[in-house]
Design a protein around this motif. Sequence first.
Motif, mmCIF file in Angstrom:
data_model
loop_
_atom_site.group_PDB
_atom_site.id
_atom_site.type_symbol
_atom_site.label_atom_id
_atom_site.label_comp_id
_atom_site.label_asym_id
_atom_site.label_seq_id
_atom_site.Cartn_x
_atom_site.Cartn_y
_atom_site.Cartn_z
ATOM 1 N N HIS A 141 0.806 -1.222 0.000
ATOM 2 C CA HIS A 141 0.000 0.000 0.000
ATOM 3 C C HIS A 141 0.842 1.278 0.000
ATOM 4 C CE1 HIS A 141 -3.193 -2.826 0.804
ATOM 5 N NE2 HIS A 141 -2.619 -3.161 1.955
ATOM 6 N N ALA A 142 2.103 1.178 -0.392
ATOM 7 C CA ALA A 142 2.989 2.352 -0.391
ATOM 8 C C ALA A 142 2.465 3.451 -1.317
ATOM 9 C CB ALA A 142 4.401 1.957 -0.794
ATOM 10 N N LEU A 143 1.967 3.075 -2.479
ATOM 11 C CA LEU A 143 1.460 4.077 -3.412
ATOM 12 C C LEU A 143 0.302 4.851 -2.780
ATOM 13 C CD1 LEU A 143 1.432 5.468 -6.139
ATOM 14 C CD2 LEU A 143 -0.041 3.615 -6.987
ATOM 15 N N GLY A 144 -0.588 4.139 -2.103
ATOM 16 C CA GLY A 144 -1.703 4.803 -1.436
ATOM 17 C C GLY A 144 -1.229 5.788 -0.390
ATOM 18 N N PHE A 145 -0.231 5.372 0.405
ATOM 19 C CA PHE A 145 0.288 6.289 1.415
ATOM 20 C C PHE A 145 0.978 7.475 0.762
ATOM 21 C CE2 PHE A 145 3.439 8.116 4.206
ATOM 22 C CZ PHE A 145 2.619 8.468 5.270
ATOM 23 N N ASN A 146 1.747 7.219 -0.290
ATOM 24 C CA ASN A 146 2.451 8.317 -0.943
ATOM 25 C C ASN A 146 1.481 9.348 -1.511
ATOM 26 O OD1 ASN A 146 5.054 7.501 -0.311
ATOM 27 N ND2 ASN A 146 5.156 6.123 -2.060
ATOM 28 N N LEU A 147 0.334 8.895 -1.982
ATOM 29 C CA LEU A 147 -0.677 9.815 -2.508
ATOM 30 C C LEU A 147 -1.448 10.518 -1.388
ATOM 31 C CD1 LEU A 147 -2.110 7.680 -5.451
ATOM 32 C CD2 LEU A 147 -0.672 9.719 -5.624
ATOM 33 N N LEU A 148 -1.928 9.736 -0.415
ATOM 34 C CA LEU A 148 -2.802 10.279 0.630
ATOM 35 C C LEU A 148 -2.055 10.831 1.839
ATOM 36 C CD1 LEU A 148 -5.566 7.531 0.571
ATOM 37 C CD2 LEU A 148 -5.641 9.818 -0.456
ATOM 38 N N GLY A 149 -0.858 10.323 2.088
ATOM 39 C CA GLY A 149 -0.095 10.761 3.250
ATOM 40 C C GLY A 149 0.853 11.906 2.951
ATOM 41 N N TRP A 150 1.468 11.864 1.762
ATOM 42 C CA TRP A 150 2.411 12.921 1.389
ATOM 43 C C TRP A 150 1.830 13.845 0.318
ATOM 44 C CZ3 TRP A 150 5.667 12.797 5.071
ATOM 45 C CH2 TRP A 150 6.431 11.682 5.422
ATOM 46 N N ALA A 161 4.831 17.230 -0.580
ATOM 47 C CA ALA A 161 4.276 16.379 -1.642
ATOM 48 C C ALA A 161 5.396 15.591 -2.317
ATOM 49 C CB ALA A 161 3.522 17.229 -2.662
ATOM 50 N N GLY A 162 6.555 16.215 -2.450
ATOM 51 C CA GLY A 162 7.695 15.556 -3.091
ATOM 52 C C GLY A 162 8.177 14.322 -2.349
ATOM 53 N N MET A 163 7.942 14.263 -1.043
ATOM 54 C CA MET A 163 8.337 13.056 -0.300
ATOM 55 C C MET A 163 7.582 11.839 -0.813
ATOM 56 S SD MET A 163 9.139 14.190 3.620
ATOM 57 C CE MET A 163 7.936 15.467 3.915
ATOM 58 N N GLY A 164 6.362 12.045 -1.316
ATOM 59 C CA GLY A 164 5.607 10.937 -1.881
ATOM 60 C C GLY A 164 6.089 10.539 -3.260
ATOM 61 N N LEU A 165 6.676 11.484 -3.973
ATOM 62 C CA LEU A 165 7.221 11.191 -5.305
ATOM 63 C C LEU A 165 8.598 10.544 -5.231
ATOM 64 C CD1 LEU A 165 6.266 14.521 -7.113
ATOM 65 C CD2 LEU A 165 5.148 12.284 -7.356
ATOM 66 N N LEU A 166 9.250 10.674 -4.080
ATOM 67 C CA LEU A 166 10.612 10.176 -3.893
ATOM 68 C C LEU A 166 10.652 9.245 -2.679
ATOM 69 C CD1 LEU A 166 12.301 13.653 -4.364
ATOM 70 C CD2 LEU A 166 12.267 11.802 -6.048
ATOM 71 N N PRO A 167 10.070 8.049 -2.793
ATOM 72 C CA PRO A 167 10.001 7.159 -1.622
ATOM 73 C C PRO A 167 11.360 6.555 -1.257
ATOM 74 C CG PRO A 167 9.108 6.056 -3.550
ATOM 75 C CD PRO A 167 9.422 7.472 -3.965
ATOM 76 N N LEU A 168 11.445 6.146 0.004
ATOM 77 C CA LEU A 168 12.622 5.416 0.472
ATOM 78 C C LEU A 168 12.763 4.112 -0.289
ATOM 79 C CD1 LEU A 168 12.387 5.573 4.379
ATOM 80 C CD2 LEU A 168 13.989 6.789 2.927
ATOM 81 N N ASP A 169 13.977 3.633 -0.393
ATOM 82 C CA ASP A 169 14.258 2.322 -0.956
ATOM 83 C C ASP A 169 14.776 1.457 0.186
ATOM 84 O OD1 ASP A 169 15.145 0.046 -2.239
ATOM 85 O OD2 ASP A 169 16.423 1.110 -3.665
ATOM 86 N N LEU A 170 13.952 0.516 0.656
ATOM 87 C CA LEU A 170 14.342 -0.322 1.798
ATOM 88 C C LEU A 170 15.516 -1.233 1.497
ATOM 89 C CD1 LEU A 170 10.905 -1.326 3.336
ATOM 90 C CD2 LEU A 170 12.492 0.461 4.056
#
Length: 191
Positions: free
Chosen positions: A52-61, A102-111
């Motif tokens: 659900h990372a994409l969902g968080f990146n859209l709705l959270g960031w 908003a950019g934090m959602g476009l640039l997610p961490l790489d685990l």
Amino acid sequence: MPMTLLRRVEGLLGGSAAVLFILSVTGFGAALDGYAQGRHPVALLGASGVPHALGFNLLGWGLPGVLAVAVALCLLARLPAGSSWPVRVAGQLLVLAGMAFAGMGLLPLDLQELDGPASQAHASAWMVWVLPFIAGTLLLGAGLWRKAPILAKLALGCSVVAAVTAFGLQHALPAPLAQRITFACWALWLA
């Protein structure tokens, strides 16, 4: 747009951004198996490969950041002609902070590579968010001290607490807790 309507819209935008971010962190955190709010950074919820990372990146960031940009633009739009430079610069910095959020959602961490380029880009977006947020609320508070003392005190308080938790308490508090206090300052300012 009449000033009272602009203020109502601005209040709804800021409150919506704050609530959406808080609900996203809470909801996506509860849905991620093994995630603990006190032990894990918020960015983990949007990291590459996390369910659900994409969902968080859209709705959270993403969406909260866009709404924060709208709040800052509303602030700039309602400044009277001849407003002081600290208030005008504060508005510009807060626009930048919203864009970086908003950019934090476009640039997610790489685990898989926490020190790699993707994770460094996310960390840079965080830094580009927190520095203008701190400076913007500081200048806003200083610039509004005489005209709107309550708002000025709120802005200054958010600035000081965010600066201390983002940079001063990283070794005294667990990093996820310090980070959440910084985010809480941002949410409070928006709301």
